[in-house]
Design a protein around this motif. Structure first.
Motif, PDB file in Angstrom:
ATOM      1  N   ILE A  68      84.598   6.996  10.368  1.00 43.75           N
ATOM      2  CA  ILE A  68      85.128   7.059  11.813  1.00 43.75           C
ATOM      3  C   ILE A  68      84.967   7.563  12.739  1.00 43.75           C
ATOM      4  O   ILE A  68      85.566   8.794  12.359  1.00 43.75           O
ATOM      5  N   THR A  69      84.413   7.346  13.299  1.00 39.24           N
ATOM      6  CA  THR A  69      84.398   8.857  14.941  1.00 39.24           C
ATOM      7  C   THR A  69      84.966   8.221  15.683  1.00 39.24           C
ATOM      8  O   THR A  69      84.893   7.055  16.124  1.00 39.24           O
ATOM      9  N   THR A  84      96.775  -0.950   9.904  1.00 43.66           N
ATOM     10  CA  THR A  84      95.258  -0.548  10.256  1.00 43.66           C
ATOM     11  C   THR A  84      95.180  -0.384  11.826  1.00 43.66           C
ATOM     12  O   THR A  84      94.371   0.742  12.276  1.00 43.66           O
ATOM     13  N   ILE A  85      95.612  -1.178  12.262  1.00 45.27           N
ATOM     14  CA  ILE A  85      94.843  -0.912  14.172  1.00 45.27           C
ATOM     15  C   ILE A  85      95.976  -0.088  14.472  1.00 45.27           C
ATOM     16  O   ILE A  85      95.561   0.837  15.193  1.00 45.27           O
ATOM     17  N   ARG A  90      96.108   6.042  16.231  1.00 43.11           N
ATOM     18  CA  ARG A  90      96.657   7.084  16.276  1.00 43.11           C
ATOM     19  C   ARG A  90      95.965   8.573  16.357  1.00 43.11           C
ATOM     20  O   ARG A  90      96.181   9.219  16.489  1.00 43.11           O
ATOM     21  N   HIS A  91      94.633   7.995  15.478  1.00 43.21           N
ATOM     22  CA  HIS A  91      93.503   8.763  15.145  1.00 43.21           C
ATOM     23  C   HIS A  91      92.797   9.503  15.311  1.00 43.21           C
ATOM     24  O   HIS A  91      91.797   9.985  15.646  1.00 43.21           O
ATOM     25  N   TYR A  92      92.101   8.328  16.359  1.00 36.15           N
ATOM     26  CA  TYR A  92      90.735   8.714  16.979  1.00 36.15           C
ATOM     27  C   TYR A  92      91.193   7.619  18.477  1.00 36.15           C
ATOM     28  O   TYR A  92      92.228   7.477  18.928  1.00 36.15           O
ATOM     29  N   SER A  93      89.795   8.215  19.498  1.00 39.64           N
ATOM     30  CA  SER A  93      89.971   8.343  20.556  1.00 39.64           C
ATOM     31  C   SER A  93      89.212   7.435  21.301  1.00 39.64           C
ATOM     32  O   SER A  93      88.222   7.800  20.878  1.00 39.64           O
ATOM     33  N   GLU A 115     101.563   0.073  20.784  1.00 33.78           N
ATOM     34  CA  GLU A 115     101.015   0.653  22.011  1.00 33.78           C
ATOM     35  C   GLU A 115     100.147   1.277  22.172  1.00 33.78           C
ATOM     36  O   GLU A 115      99.553   1.924  21.718  1.00 33.78           O
ATOM     37  N   PRO A 116      99.029   0.622  22.787  1.00 35.05           N
ATOM     38  CA  PRO A 116      97.300   1.335  22.718  1.00 35.05           C
ATOM     39  C   PRO A 116      97.900   2.622  23.612  1.00 35.05           C
ATOM     40  O   PRO A 116      98.217   3.634  24.331  1.00 35.05           O
ATOM     41  N   SER A 117      97.085   3.782  22.595  1.00 33.12           N
ATOM     42  CA  SER A 117      96.966   5.546  23.582  1.00 33.12           C
ATOM     43  C   SER A 117      95.965   5.128  23.920  1.00 33.12           C
ATOM     44  O   SER A 117      95.237   4.451  24.411  1.00 33.12           O
ATOM     45  N   PRO A 118      96.613   6.771  24.830  1.00 38.52           N
ATOM     46  CA  PRO A 118      95.230   6.847  26.465  1.00 38.52           C
ATOM     47  C   PRO A 118      93.763   6.648  25.468  1.00 38.52           C
ATOM     48  O   PRO A 118      93.734   7.233  24.727  1.00 38.52           O
ATOM     49  N   ASN A 119      93.336   5.842  26.643  1.00 41.40           N
ATOM     50  CA  ASN A 119      91.982   6.508  26.047  1.00 41.40           C
ATOM     51  C   ASN A 119      91.157   4.980  25.260  1.00 41.40           C
ATOM     52  O   ASN A 119      90.117   4.832  25.207  1.00 41.40           O
TER      53      ASN A 119
END
Length: 282
Positions: A68-69, A84-85, A90-93, A115-119
């Motif tokens: 994943i990128t 998984t979501i 947490r690991h990708y932006s 809670e969605p991370s920023p961006n």
């Protein structure tokens, strides 16, 4: 058609226990509902916390295979409680994450704690894996963590092929029948055992790697990576067996133990294997 998740006994039991705020069940299965990946398969006692960490490790193992990128639009089919979501979040932006499940109750559970991370964008959609509600060529990457055995694989693969963008991929985990065992057990599906159906619902574990290759080719997908991690999953069976202790319904407990022991024996004897696979759109 995907099997309605209300008919999957293990999810129904977990939902009941989580509703009672069962601390052990929450630690083990509050995020992920799949087998664990253990770096040391010889470890002894597995606590609920140990199992929760092993389930997270399994998720990370599959995501690593998926390559994943940042910036991708990612679909998790059969997303369960959203583990998984959450891991992706947490690991990708700059990713758009879509958790798809046929059971709305599970989706509500997932949406309540993620809670969605920023961006990042996070969506949960109630839909059938055999009828994906997305436009053609609109998904960069699809994931399916230990749920494909509940689906009609042919319909699911055709839909994934349709919605993936050129160069996109599908990464999944499944219990595969060893080809030699398949030749010996022609027409036999361990998923049809009464105890297995009672514990895990309607599952199909009659598929081999060669059969997957044929299906993929018919859907313009190619199998590019495989990894059998069966030895690293074995402590899962020890933990599941001890989970049965204290169940009020003795018949239900006996069937669950029998089903889990059947799968463990088949794995230890090499009849079935826990396989990670990645398919790429041609």
């Amino acid at each position: 058609m995907t099997q309605p998740t209300s008919s999957v006994p293990y999810f129904a039991r977990l939902m009941r226990q989580l509703a009672k705020d069962d601390a052990q069940i929450k630690a083990a299965f509050g995020k992920h509902v799949h087998w664990g990946y253990f770096e040391d398969p010889a470890q002894g006692h597995v606590s609920a916390s140990d199992y929760g960490h092993a389930a997270e490790a399994m998720c990370l193992k599959l995501l690593d295979l998926a390559e994943i990128t940042n910036g991708q639009r990612i679909l998790d089919v059969g997303c369960g409680f959203g583990g998984t979501i959450s891991c992706l979040n947490r690991h990708y932006s700059q990713v758009e994450l879509i958790g798809l499940n046929i059971n709305s109750q599970q989706l509500r559970h997932a949406a309540a704690w993620i809670e969605p991370s920023p961006n990042n964008l996070v969506h949960f959609i109630a839909a059938d894996a055999a009828e994906l509600p997305f436009a053609d060529s609109s998904i960069d990457l699809a994931l399916c963590v230990e749920s494909v055995f509940h689906f009609d694989r042919a319909l699911f693969f055709a839909e994934v092929s349709r919605v993936l963008r050129k160069g996109g991929s599908l990464t999944l985990s499944d219990f595969l029948l060893n080809q030699r065992a398949a030749n010996f057990m022609e027409g036999i599906n361990l998923g049809e055992d009464e105890a297995v159906r009672s514990a895990y619902g309607s599952i199909d574990i009659s598929w081999t790697l060669d059969r997957y290759k044929e299906l993929a080719a018919s859907c313009d997908l190619s199998l590019t990576h495989t990894e059998d991690i069966s030895p690293n999953t074995l402590p899962t069976y020890t933990f599941l067996d001890q989970c049965v202790e204290g169940w009020e319904d003795e018949t239900e407990a006996a069937l669950f133990k029998r089903a889990t022991n059947l799968l463990e024996k088949a794995t230890r004897r090499g009849f079935i294997g826990y396989q990670l696979m990645r398919f790429e759109l041609k």
